[in-house]
Design an enzyme around this catalytic site. Structure first.
Site, PDB file in Angstrom:
ATOM      1  N   CYS C 104      -1.838   4.561   3.035  1.00 30.97           N
ATOM      2  CA  CYS C 104      -0.605   5.126   2.198  1.00 30.97           C
ATOM      3  C   CYS C 104       0.191   6.098   1.468  1.00 30.97           C
ATOM      4  O   CYS C 104      -0.628   6.028   0.387  1.00 30.97           O
ATOM      5  CB  CYS C 104       0.307   4.377   1.258  1.00 30.97           C
ATOM      6  SG  CYS C 104       0.971   2.741   2.194  1.00 30.97           S
ATOM      7  N   LEU C 105       0.135   7.283   1.996  1.00 30.26           N
ATOM      8  CA  LEU C 105       0.420   8.167   1.500  1.00 30.26           C
ATOM      9  C   LEU C 105       1.656   8.740  -0.483  1.00 30.26           C
ATOM     10  O   LEU C 105       2.017   7.483  -0.004  1.00 30.26           O
ATOM     11  CB  LEU C 105       0.976   9.864   1.925  1.00 30.26           C
ATOM     12  CG  LEU C 105       0.147   9.648   3.376  1.00 30.26           C
ATOM     13  CD1 LEU C 105       0.736  10.780   4.033  1.00 30.26           C
ATOM     14  CD2 LEU C 105      -1.269  10.163   2.658  1.00 30.26           C
TER      15      LEU C 105
END
Lengths: 92, 115, 105
Positions: C104-105
């Site tokens: 998850c950026l």
């Protein structure tokens, strides 16, 4: 005087074979990390005095393989004691 | 595009296996068809009953059990590797299936990757 | 009792130190008011982690994990975005005491 061989390479690593070839009858072999997979390998015959580090055996679910191979498990305190009482050690 | 990711190194030794898993999960996240093949010492990823807490690692077996939920289509176990490491189907995690690894197997995929 | 260690993004360092009270605190910080709908997802994530020792690595895989357990009605990104603002997988894992999702950026 016997030699203590400390092997941590997987059976598919060339050093696994090199180590086994260097172990003589009165030597002691201790398998740690991925070397414990050697306990399950059909292609490997382990020396008479073979030990495997318990935590690495448990991690890889090899308890049954230890029993079948004739090797014994040891804990890390025993391994440390063994290295302290042995004059010649080879780390593979 | 149909992808096969091959894991041929033992669990808990280096990071290549976990990186392969990451890659498979990422492809599955975008609904790309992806399968994993376990060969050589990599077969030991599939051994049932792993308890790596004492060596400070997360269970590869438990991580892999999430693969079907995420949409990884197959966990393939090389029959030869299984017999080399004395593994029978009942000792593998339930989602795994045994296969004979032949060139035809690889030809079913557009992209075969080994890290 | 001392508060459990958290990383710079507010995730628990050790998932086993989680309690419902800690979830409540983290939710308040994230402006999420916990309802039974939230707790259902939190329980799901806790049991997912217990079983698989990983957080769902991304939003899409979070959605898939929810869908597998609770079906399409709840296993869709709109439903989960309404419950957990921001990046739902991150917000939900943070509140549930799981490690940060890896992708998850």
């Amino acid at each position: 005087m016997y030699t203590l061989h400390l092997l941590n390479k997987s059976p598919d690593h060339p050093r696994f074979e090199a180590c086994l070839a260097a172990v003589s009858a009165d030597d002691v072999l201790v398998l740690t990390e991925n070397a414990v997979l050697g306990l399950a390998c059909v292609n490997e015959t382990l020396p008479l005095k073979s030990y495997a580090l318990e935590s690495d055996v448990k991690a890889r679910a090899l308890q049954d393989a230890v029993a079948a191979s004739g090797a014994k498990t040891i804990d890390s305190a025993t391994l440390v004691a063994l290295t302290e009482t042995t004059h010649r050690i080879m780390s593979w | 595009m149909n992808v096969l990711i091959v894991i041929d190194r033992a669990p808990y030794g280096d990071w290549s296996g976990r990186e392969s898993l990451d890659m498979a999960f990422s492809l599955a996240a975008f609904d790309k068809p992806v399968a994993l093949l376990f060969r050589g010492a990599g077969i030991n990823w599939l051994r049932h009953g792993q308890l790596p807490e004492d060596i400070g690692q997360k269970s590869g077996e438990r991580n892999l059990a999430a693969a079907p939920i995420f949409g990884v289509s197959d966990l393939l176990a090389d029959q030869q590797a299984a017999s080399d490491y004395r593994l029978t189907l009942d000792q593998l995690l339930p989602a795994a299936s045994l296969v004979e690894v032949r060139p035809e197997l690889y030809r079913q995929y557009d992209h075969v990757i080994s890290l | 009792m001392t508060a459990p260690q958290r990383n710079n993004e507010g995730f628990l360092e050790n998932a086993s130190e989680w309690t419902p009270a800690i979830a409540q605190d983290i939710a308040t910080e994230s402006d999420v008011e916990l309802t039974e709908k939230h707790w259902e997802i939190i329980r799901l994530l806790r049991s997912f982690y217990k079983k698989h020792e990983i957080s769902p690595p991304s939003n899409r895989l979070f959605v898939k994990a929810v869908k597998e357990q609770l079906g399409e009605e709840k296993g869709n990104s709109i439903y989960l975005m309404q419950l957990f603002s921001g990046t739902p997988a991150k917000t939900a894992c943070r509140i549930a005491g799981l490690p940060r999702p890896t992708n998850c950026l």
